[in-house]
Design a protein around this motif. Structure first.
Motif, PDB file in Angstrom:
ATOM      1  N   PHE A   1       0.980  -1.317  -0.067  1.00 13.91           N
ATOM      2  CA  PHE A   1      -0.357   0.539   0.016  1.00 13.91           C
ATOM      3  C   PHE A   1       1.349   0.765   0.605  1.00 13.91           C
ATOM      4  O   PHE A   1       0.561   2.149  -0.628  1.00 13.91           O
ATOM      5  CB  PHE A   1      -0.477  -0.248   1.158  1.00 13.91           C
ATOM      6  CG  PHE A   1      -1.927   1.415   1.508  1.00 13.91           C
ATOM      7  CD1 PHE A   1      -2.645   1.111   0.507  1.00 13.91           C
ATOM      8  CD2 PHE A   1      -1.332   1.778   1.998  1.00 13.91           C
ATOM      9  CE1 PHE A   1      -3.673   2.807   0.751  1.00 13.91           C
ATOM     10  CE2 PHE A   1      -1.846   3.389   2.205  1.00 13.91           C
ATOM     11  CZ  PHE A   1      -3.498   3.387   1.907  1.00 13.91           C
ATOM     12  N   MET A   2       1.576   1.261   0.614  1.00 16.50           N
ATOM     13  CA  MET A   2       3.038   2.664   0.713  1.00 16.50           C
ATOM     14  C   MET A   2       3.606   2.742  -0.637  1.00 16.50           C
ATOM     15  O   MET A   2       4.459   4.194  -0.705  1.00 16.50           O
ATOM     16  CB  MET A   2       3.379   2.189   2.044  1.00 16.50           C
ATOM     17  CG  MET A   2       3.645   1.821   3.717  1.00 16.50           C
ATOM     18  SD  MET A   2       2.020   3.922   3.909  1.00 16.50           S
ATOM     19  CE  MET A   2       3.420   4.953   4.247  1.00 16.50           C
ATOM     20  N   LEU A   3       3.722   1.433  -1.252  1.00 18.73           N
ATOM     21  CA  LEU A   3       4.997   2.044  -2.376  1.00 18.73           C
ATOM     22  C   LEU A   3       3.849   1.754  -3.939  1.00 18.73           C
ATOM     23  O   LEU A   3       4.287   2.425  -4.716  1.00 18.73           O
ATOM     24  CB  LEU A   3       5.248   0.415  -2.760  1.00 18.73           C
ATOM     25  CG  LEU A   3       6.440  -0.286  -2.204  1.00 18.73           C
ATOM     26  CD1 LEU A   3       6.628  -1.357  -2.051  1.00 18.73           C
ATOM     27  CD2 LEU A   3       7.343   1.283  -1.821  1.00 18.73           C
ATOM     28  N   GLY A   4       2.377   1.795  -3.433  1.00 22.31           N
ATOM     29  CA  GLY A   4       1.189   2.153  -4.205  1.00 22.31           C
ATOM     30  C   GLY A   4       0.305   0.595  -5.008  1.00 22.31           C
ATOM     31  O   GLY A   4       0.487   1.424  -5.991  1.00 22.31           O
ATOM     32  N   VAL A   5       1.242  -0.402  -4.670  1.00 21.97           N
ATOM     33  CA  VAL A   5       0.895  -1.441  -5.623  1.00 21.97           C
ATOM     34  C   VAL A   5      -0.470  -1.903  -5.069  1.00 21.97           C
ATOM     35  O   VAL A   5      -0.469  -2.445  -4.564  1.00 21.97           O
ATOM     36  CB  VAL A   5       1.780  -2.784  -5.610  1.00 21.97           C
ATOM     37  CG1 VAL A   5       1.533  -3.515  -5.757  1.00 21.97           C
ATOM     38  CG2 VAL A   5       3.311  -2.330  -5.282  1.00 21.97           C
ATOM     39  N   MET A   6      -1.506  -1.008  -6.274  1.00 20.78           N
ATOM     40  CA  MET A   6      -3.364  -1.620  -5.633  1.00 20.78           C
ATOM     41  C   MET A   6      -3.250  -1.667  -7.122  1.00 20.78           C
ATOM     42  O   MET A   6      -3.362  -1.597  -8.114  1.00 20.78           O
ATOM     43  CB  MET A   6      -3.447  -0.204  -5.455  1.00 20.78           C
ATOM     44  CG  MET A   6      -5.147  -0.603  -5.043  1.00 20.78           C
ATOM     45  SD  MET A   6      -5.994   0.515  -3.733  1.00 20.78           S
ATOM     46  CE  MET A   6      -4.929   0.152  -2.253  1.00 20.78           C
ATOM     47  N   GLY A   7      -4.452  -2.969  -6.907  1.00 22.51           N
ATOM     48  CA  GLY A   7      -4.925  -2.955  -8.514  1.00 22.51           C
ATOM     49  C   GLY A   7      -6.354  -3.505  -8.348  1.00 22.51           C
ATOM     50  O   GLY A   7      -7.156  -3.942  -7.336  1.00 22.51           O
TER      51      GLY A   7
ATOM     52  N   ALA B   1       0.996  -6.969  -3.518  1.00 19.47           N
ATOM     53  CA  ALA B   1      -0.240  -5.564  -4.075  1.00 19.47           C
ATOM     54  C   ALA B   1      -1.587  -6.258  -3.994  1.00 19.47           C
ATOM     55  O   ALA B   1      -2.033  -6.846  -3.447  1.00 19.47           O
ATOM     56  CB  ALA B   1      -0.146  -6.805  -6.193  1.00 19.47           C
ATOM     57  N   LEU B   2      -1.828  -4.879  -3.664  1.00 16.14           N
ATOM     58  CA  LEU B   2      -3.859  -4.571  -2.747  1.00 16.14           C
ATOM     59  C   LEU B   2      -4.668  -5.239  -3.641  1.00 16.14           C
ATOM     60  O   LEU B   2      -4.125  -4.492  -5.062  1.00 16.14           O
ATOM     61  CB  LEU B   2      -3.399  -4.346  -2.345  1.00 16.14           C
ATOM     62  CG  LEU B   2      -2.903  -3.954  -0.515  1.00 16.14           C
ATOM     63  CD1 LEU B   2      -1.373  -3.786  -0.915  1.00 16.14           C
ATOM     64  CD2 LEU B   2      -3.613  -2.127  -0.108  1.00 16.14           C
TER      65      LEU B   2
END
Length: 299
Positions: free
Chosen positions: A86-92, A145-146
């Motif tokens: 989440f802190m790295l922005g890995v979201m889909g 990844a989220l």
């Protein structure tokens, strides 16, 4: 209503600049002046006047001023990989997320309400992380990844200029998380960030400024003073008017060429107003910015 400039980043910049300047001067220099209560009072009156003349006071009184975090995250539990993702922005997205807009209601602690426009779930999702990436960087340690599995409109609490309000929020369920990620659904045009008028003038003899607000209870205000590592005897100062409260503080600086590190220390202090604080803004005498609670984006 137009949005006013957000202040937390500006306050941080002031602190970092102060640390850089003192570090360049060297460790063995005397501290600056500890401050003078009469100079504080004069400066505080100028700050109060600036708030009125600039329209900041009216914005605080009449607007929906946001003091809390629009994205609220809990439920990582022991999933450090998801937290890092989440802190790295890995979201889909693992499901379709519509962007239908609408209207909702904000409810304040006194029971009064405010009708607001809402953003759709897709717009709220795009605002969850500032910079989204498709996968974890190769060098990232324990990163996953989220994946959003559902989006539902609900409510959350949000600190505002009128206390903890109940506001509409999109609730994004994420695979592997015990709680959804929340994003306040109120449209940006409805929100006003804490006002920060230009108060100008020198602050050299005023003392020290305020950091985060720690709490308000009736007539009592608890906040942090931002002092030098070798300053002692911190004391909060208060200037109270019918529509605004200005705070700051004074310290006893080290005497002579005293060796000291150049870091800032946040020290809690308490002051008491004559009348209950109520809905009056609490403002830092040094910067003229609203003193608000510290923000923590994840938990």
């Amino acid at each position: 209503m137009s949005r006013l400039s957000p202040h937390p980043r500006r306050r941080l910049g002031v602190v970092l600049l102060w640390g850089l300047v003192t570090g360049m001067l060297g460790a063995c220099v005397p501290s600056g002046p500890g401050g003078d209560s009469s100079q504080f009072s004069e400066r505080a009156r100028s700050v109060a006047t600036a708030w009125r003349r600039s329209g900041a006071l009216a914005a605080w009184r009449d607007g929906f001023v946001v003091l809390g975090e629009l994205t609220q995250v809990t439920g990582f539990d022991d999933r450090d990989d998801l937290k890092n993702g989440f802190m790295l922005g890995v979201m889909g997205l693992g499901t379709a997320v519509p962007n239908t807009t609408g209207s909702g209601t904000v409810t304040f602690p006194d029971g009064s309400t405010r009708a607001v426009a809402l953003v759709g779930a897709r717009t709220a999702y795009e605002a969850l992380v500032p910079h989204r990436v498709d996968s974890c960087p190769p060098a990232a340690d324990r990163c996953a990844a989220l994946v959003v599995t559902a989006a539902e409109l609900g409510t959350t609490t949000l600190l505002t200029n009128r206390g903890q309000a109940t506001v509409p929020a999109w609730r994004f369920s994420v695979a592997g998380m015990s709680q959804p990620i929340l994003r306040v659904a109120v449209a940006p045009a409805e929100l006003v960030t804490p006002p920060a008028p230009d108060v100008g003038g020198s602050t050299m003899a005023v003392g020290v400024g305020a950091g985060s607000l720690l709490g308000v209870s009736g007539n009592e205000i608890r906040y942090q003073l931002l002092i030098g590592a070798c300053d002692t005897e911190p004391r909060g100062l208060l200037h109270e008017e019918s529509d605004i409260v200005v705070v700051g503080g004074v310290v006893t600086p080290p005497q002579g060429n005293y060796a000291c590190t150049a870091n800032i220390v946040a020290t809690p202090v308490t002051v008491r107003t004559t009348a209950p604080v109520g809905a009056r803004p609490i403002v830092d005498v040094m910067t003229g910015q609203a003193v608000v609670p510290s923000r923590f984006p994840t938990g």
